[in-house]
Design a protein around this motif. Structure first.
Motif, PDB file in Angstrom:
ATOM      1  N   ILE A 323      58.609  24.820  13.074  1.00  0.00           N
ATOM      2  CA  ILE A 323      57.673  23.915  12.393  1.00  0.00           C
ATOM      3  C   ILE A 323      57.162  22.913  13.421  1.00  0.00           C
ATOM      4  N   LEU A 338      51.318  19.663   9.626  1.00  0.00           N
ATOM      5  CA  LEU A 338      52.476  20.511   9.880  1.00  0.00           C
ATOM      6  C   LEU A 338      52.065  21.972   9.789  1.00  0.00           C
ATOM      7  N   GLN A 340      53.699  26.028  10.381  1.00  0.00           N
ATOM      8  CA  GLN A 340      54.905  26.843  10.584  1.00  0.00           C
ATOM      9  C   GLN A 340      54.520  28.141  11.282  1.00  0.00           C
TER      10      GLN A 340
END
Length: 341
Positions: A323, A338, A340
């Motif tokens: 992440i 954010l 991933q």
């Protein structure tokens, strides 16, 4: 948003100005080149005089489209985030990019919100895809092309300003490089801090004899703003980093994760000391940031974070499930996204 759009980055494309050696070039921009050299940057990118933002954005876009096998007719939205002056007043630069790519009858969005627009601009992509379920592919481009008439690229902040563009194709249903959350907020008190005082409606023309080569730089503007009060200035600088951590915490809360889940941090292309000031409270070691890459690129405005993220993927420095937090400041706007892997 009550539901999150399931989307991720499928491809990257970059375009850079010509590589220039910082130590060899600093004397062309400032009278105290050692100060610039001591920042630690090795290389910056300077576009040829005839190459402007839309050309850089077009080149990066074509590379991203080719990498993903996307044709322009498949795009549902084109978003352009620019961190310097537009090529022309009274023109939609996102529309100009669409025209350059041969796109017709597609939604466009132009963001001109400074260096952090390449971070918080991803929210507008996610929001658009969430509100329009039929939207499946978006082209998002962040570009910085310094106007050397208006700004001295070595006298604005403690980084050498560079010309570059980063483009990504964002697709619905992607399981890799997946968008998790974006958070942003603005503290408007100091929004004039790094403004250019002419070129707008208040002062359309520069004063007679004005030159970016000799005009006061960003440090002079900061001293004027804070009246040489070291305590006030110190609080201002400390708050910049505190608010970055705050906005990252808010993004984590929105994504339902904690600081311990973050594996990498990508900030503006700044000094290692500055990047570490953001990363350390999050428990992220410097080697898991963009500190090493920054020195070979300089500060590419809104393109910093996407270039670093894409290049770290290419180099195998990121692993599936990591992440990564992209974060930045646009004068008085703090933002974090954010992703991933």
């Amino acid at each position: 948003m009550s539901q999150k759009a399931d989307l991720g980055i499928s491809s990257f494309g970059f375009a850079f100005g010509e590589d220039r050696d910082v130590a060899m070039s600093a004397g062309d921009y400032v009278d105290n080149p050692e100060r610039v050299i001591n920042w630690g940057f090795r290389t910056f990118h300077r576009a040829p005089d005839e190459t402007h933002a839309i050309q850089l954005a077009t080149d990066a876009s074509r590379r991203a489209l080719d990498q993903s096998g996307t044709v322009v007719q498949d795009l549902d939205l084109v978003v352009l985030a620019s961190s310097d002056l537009p090529e022309y007043s009274y023109r939609d630069e996102a529309a100009a990019l669409a025209r350059s790519l041969g796109i017709e009858r597609t939604q466009t969005l132009f963001l001109q919100e400074g260096c952090g627009a390449g971070v918080h601009g991803l929210y507008y992509v996610a929001a658009s895809m969430n509100m329009q379920p039929e939207m499946s592919r978006v082209l998002f481009v962040a570009v910085n092309r310094v106007s050397e008439f208006h700004r001295n690229r070595m006298n604005v902040v403690n980084a050498v300003l560079s010309d570059a563009a980063a483009a990504v194709v964002i697709e619905r249903g992607r399981s890799s490089s997946r968008w998790l959350a974006t958070e942003q907020f603005t503290e408007p008190e100091n929004c004039d801090l790094l403004r250019v005082d002419f070129g707008g409606t208040v002062n359309p023309l520069p004063p007679e004899g004005w030159s970016s080569r000799t005009a006061p730089g960003g440090h002079e503007a900061i001293r004027a703003q804070f009246g040489d009060d070291p305590n006030t200035l110190q609080r201002f600088l400390q708050n910049r980093y505190r608010r970055l951590v705050e906005v990252i915490d808010h993004a984590c809360a929105r994504a339902g994760i904690g600081r311990a889940d973050l594996t990498h941090l990508i900030y503006l292309n700044d000094s290692a000391t500055s990047i570490n000031t953001v990363a350390e409270p999050l428990g992220i070691p410097l080697e898991r940031t963009n500190a090493a890459l920054a020195l070979d690129h300089g500060h590419m405005g809104a393109a910093d974070q996407l270039v670093s993220f894409g290049q770290q993927l290419e180099r195998g420095e990121l692993s599936s499930g990591d992440i990564v937090v992209l974060c930045g400041i646009s004068t008085e706007r703090w933002s974090a996204t954010l992703l991933q892997v």
